[in-house]
Write a protein that holds these residues in place. Structure first.
Motif, PDB file in Angstrom:
ATOM      1  N   ILE A 254       0.847  -1.183   0.000  1.00  0.00           N
ATOM      2  CA  ILE A 254       0.000   0.000   0.000  1.00  0.00           C
ATOM      3  C   ILE A 254       0.885   1.235   0.000  1.00  0.00           C
ATOM      4  O   ILE A 254       1.642   1.464   0.933  1.00  0.00           O
ATOM      5  CB  ILE A 254      -0.949   0.020   1.215  1.00  0.00           C
ATOM      6  CG1 ILE A 254      -1.897  -1.181   1.146  1.00  0.00           C
ATOM      7  CG2 ILE A 254      -1.723   1.327   1.279  1.00  0.00           C
ATOM      8  CD1 ILE A 254      -2.777  -1.361   2.356  1.00  0.00           C
ATOM      9  N   ARG A 255       0.804   2.000  -1.071  1.00  0.00           N
ATOM     10  CA  ARG A 255       1.611   3.208  -1.197  1.00  0.00           C
ATOM     11  C   ARG A 255       0.754   4.424  -0.860  1.00  0.00           C
ATOM     12  O   ARG A 255      -0.367   4.557  -1.344  1.00  0.00           O
ATOM     13  CB  ARG A 255       2.178   3.312  -2.596  1.00  0.00           C
ATOM     14  CG  ARG A 255       3.198   2.180  -2.850  1.00  0.00           C
ATOM     15  CD  ARG A 255       3.674   2.178  -4.249  1.00  0.00           C
ATOM     16  NE  ARG A 255       2.565   1.720  -5.105  1.00  0.00           N
ATOM     17  CZ  ARG A 255       2.641   1.570  -6.411  1.00  0.00           C
ATOM     18  NH1 ARG A 255       3.764   1.853  -7.027  1.00  0.00           N
ATOM     19  NH2 ARG A 255       1.613   1.153  -7.112  1.00  0.00           N
ATOM     20  N   VAL A 256       1.294   5.288  -0.029  1.00  0.00           N
ATOM     21  CA  VAL A 256       0.578   6.469   0.445  1.00  0.00           C
ATOM     22  C   VAL A 256       1.012   7.673  -0.383  1.00  0.00           C
ATOM     23  O   VAL A 256       2.197   7.954  -0.499  1.00  0.00           O
ATOM     24  CB  VAL A 256       0.854   6.711   1.945  1.00  0.00           C
ATOM     25  CG1 VAL A 256       0.145   7.964   2.425  1.00  0.00           C
ATOM     26  CG2 VAL A 256       0.433   5.491   2.763  1.00  0.00           C
TER      27      VAL A 256
ATOM     28  N   LYS B  36       1.512  16.023  -8.765  1.00  0.00           N
ATOM     29  CA  LYS B  36       2.786  15.600  -9.336  1.00  0.00           C
ATOM     30  C   LYS B  36       2.803  14.127  -9.667  1.00  0.00           C
ATOM     31  O   LYS B  36       3.626  13.667 -10.434  1.00  0.00           O
ATOM     32  CB  LYS B  36       3.932  15.890  -8.353  1.00  0.00           C
ATOM     33  CG  LYS B  36       4.141  17.344  -8.032  1.00  0.00           C
ATOM     34  CD  LYS B  36       5.270  17.452  -7.040  1.00  0.00           C
ATOM     35  CE  LYS B  36       5.381  18.818  -6.450  1.00  0.00           C
ATOM     36  NZ  LYS B  36       6.385  18.883  -5.400  1.00  0.00           N
ATOM     37  N   GLY B  37       1.935  13.345  -8.977  1.00  0.00           N
ATOM     38  CA  GLY B  37       1.922  11.914  -9.194  1.00  0.00           C
ATOM     39  C   GLY B  37       2.998  11.194  -8.399  1.00  0.00           C
ATOM     40  O   GLY B  37       3.271  10.035  -8.633  1.00  0.00           O
ATOM     41  N   ASP B  38       3.618  11.890  -7.449  1.00  0.00           N
ATOM     42  CA  ASP B  38       4.645  11.260  -6.632  1.00  0.00           C
ATOM     43  C   ASP B  38       4.022  10.321  -5.610  1.00  0.00           C
ATOM     44  O   ASP B  38       3.018  10.647  -4.998  1.00  0.00           O
ATOM     45  CB  ASP B  38       5.469  12.306  -5.875  1.00  0.00           C
ATOM     46  CG  ASP B  38       6.278  13.169  -6.819  1.00  0.00           C
ATOM     47  OD1 ASP B  38       6.512  12.721  -7.948  1.00  0.00           O
ATOM     48  OD2 ASP B  38       6.660  14.272  -6.421  1.00  0.00           O
ATOM     49  N   ILE B  39       4.628   9.182  -5.442  1.00  0.00           N
ATOM     50  CA  ILE B  39       4.148   8.201  -4.472  1.00  0.00           C
ATOM     51  C   ILE B  39       5.237   7.988  -3.457  1.00  0.00           C
ATOM     52  O   ILE B  39       6.409   7.834  -3.785  1.00  0.00           O
ATOM     53  CB  ILE B  39       3.776   6.886  -5.185  1.00  0.00           C
ATOM     54  CG1 ILE B  39       2.632   7.153  -6.149  1.00  0.00           C
ATOM     55  CG2 ILE B  39       3.415   5.819  -4.194  1.00  0.00           C
ATOM     56  CD1 ILE B  39       2.254   5.996  -7.016  1.00  0.00           C
ATOM     57  N   LEU B  40       4.853   7.967  -2.188  1.00  0.00           N
ATOM     58  CA  LEU B  40       5.831   7.774  -1.116  1.00  0.00           C
ATOM     59  C   LEU B  40       6.322   6.342  -1.094  1.00  0.00           C
ATOM     60  O   LEU B  40       5.638   5.434  -1.342  1.00  0.00           O
ATOM     61  CB  LEU B  40       5.209   8.117   0.235  1.00  0.00           C
ATOM     62  CG  LEU B  40       4.718   9.547   0.360  1.00  0.00           C
ATOM     63  CD1 LEU B  40       4.023   9.738   1.706  1.00  0.00           C
ATOM     64  CD2 LEU B  40       5.840  10.514   0.241  1.00  0.00           C
TER      65      LEU B  40
END
Length: 125
Positions: free
Chosen positions: A111-113, A121-125
Motif C-alpha cells: 500500500i503506497r501512500v 505531481k503523481g509522486d508516491i511515497l
C-alpha cells in the motif's frame, strides 16, 4: 445491490472481500487502516500496540457493529494493495500517527501512500 464509489478514496489497487473483527458499538469509516491482531490473527482496525506490522488493508466502505460485544463482519471490501490518498487514511487509535516508519511498513505491504501536496505531481511515497 449497493454501489460503492471509491474514486475519491484511492487511486488504484487490488480489492478483496474479507471478514473484519469490529469492536462493540463501533462504526468504521471508509479509509480506516486495518491490520492483523497479534493475538487472534483476525483483521481489525489497526493500532500499533495490538496489530502486527506485516499486513495492512484499507476499508473501502462503512462497517457498523451495533452489538454490545466485538463481532466478525463478513464480506467487507478492502484495498489490499495499491495507491491511497494520505488525506483519506484513518487511524482509529489517537496515539497512532502516519509516521515515516508506518508509511514504509505500508509500502512493504503493497500500500503506497500519496501525499495531498504531491497528488498533482503523481509522486508516491
Amino acid at each position: 445491490m449497493t454501489t460503492i464509489n471509491n474514486s475519491n478514496l484511492y487511486y488504484s489497487g487490488n480489492c478483496d472481500d474479507v471478514s473484519i473483527n469490529v469492536a462493540a458499538n463501533t462504526t468504521l469509516e471508509p479509509g480506516t487502516l486495518l491490520g492483523i491482531d497479534k493475538t487472534s490473527g483476525k483483521i481489525r482496525a489497526y493500532d500499533s500496540t495490538n496489530c502486527t506490522a506485516d499486513d495492512f488493508y484499507v476499508l473501502l466502505h462503512q462497517v457498523k457493529n451495533t452489538t454490545g460485544s466485538a463481532a466478525d463482519v463478513t464480506m467487507c471490501r478492502v484495498l489490499d494493495g495499491g495507491d491511497i490518498k494520505a488525506s483519506n487514511l484513518i487511524l482509529v487509535d489517537d496515539s497512532d500517527t502516519l509516521t515515516t516508519a508506518l508509511i514504509a511498513q505500508l509500502k512493504s505491504s503493497g500500500i503506497r501512500v500519496v501525499k495531498v501536496s504531491e497528488e498533482t505531481k503523481g509522486d508516491i511515497l
